[in-house]
Design an enzyme around this catalytic site. Structure first.
Site, short mmCIF file in Angstrom:
data_model
loop_
_atom_site.label_atom_id
_atom_site.label_comp_id
_atom_site.label_asym_id
_atom_site.label_seq_id
_atom_site.Cartn_x
_atom_site.Cartn_y
_atom_site.Cartn_z
CG HIS A 17 -1.39 -0.92 0.98
ND1 HIS A 17 -1.79 -1.76 2.50
CD2 HIS A 17 -3.14 -1.52 0.42
CE1 HIS A 17 -3.36 -2.67 2.46
NE2 HIS A 17 -3.76 -2.14 0.84
CB SER A 128 -3.95 -6.70 4.47
OG SER A 128 -3.55 -5.41 4.01
#
Ligand code: PNS
Length: 164
Positions: A17, A128
């Protein structure tokens, strides 16, 4: 590009990210990283915790802000008067779903452009969910996310284990 929105679950933020945020911040005058508040999805961190971790991770960028939203992304993007929605593309597996969402969002509001950034080689395997699973079963997640976030993942997993 004037204003871009980088939406996601960010549960938690990873170096993948951060790579997209870094590159997005170079093509947008202002980039808003926005956490989806989705009560139907089980998450490790609360929205507030996720926002705080992102804020801490992007504090050196003058043109990056952190926010959260509920409901349809396109409505939020219109409210924010965003020029574009920025997403990271990891692999072919991401493409189909992202393409479908991009076309639906285009139908809902064609004035908001979608910009896809290919992830860097170093982070193309990262997600994630995978990271949480590896951490849960004792695998090493060093170097895949900011150190403070890594500690928060371990603390939260421990906390959850204690609550069982
Ligand atoms: O990090 P994620 O979970 O891959 O992010 C997905 C996200 C938040 C970008 C996507 O689920 C989304 O936009 N959700 C908001 C609801 C919405 O607009 N749904 C219709 C999509 S066409």
């Amino acid at each position: 590009m004037k204003k871009g929105i980088y939406p996601g679950s960010f549960d938690p933020i990873t170096n993948g990210h951060l790579d997209i945020i870094h590159r997005g911040s170079r093509i947008c005058d202002k980039l808003i990283v926005s956490v989806l508040n989705n009560p139907n999805k089980k998450s490790l961190f609360t929205v507030e915790e996720r926002v705080r971790m992102i804020e801490e991770s992007v504090k050196d960028y003058d043109n990056v802000e952190v926010d959260h939203f509920s409901g349809l992304l396109i409505n939020y993007a219109k409210e924010q008067k965003a020029d574009a929605i920025i997403k990271g593309l990891r692999a072919v597996s991401d493409f189909e779903y992202e393409f479908q969402m991009a076309l639906m969002n285009k139908k809902l509001a064609k004035e908001v452009e979608k910009v896809f950034l290919m992830t860097s080689n170093k982070t193309s395997f990262l997600s994630s969910s995978l990271l949480k699973e590896v951490a849960k079963f004792g695998g090493c997640i060093e170097g895949l996310l900011p150190d403070r976030v890594k500690e928060a993942v371990y603390d939260k997993l421990k906390e959850n284990e204690g609550g069982r």
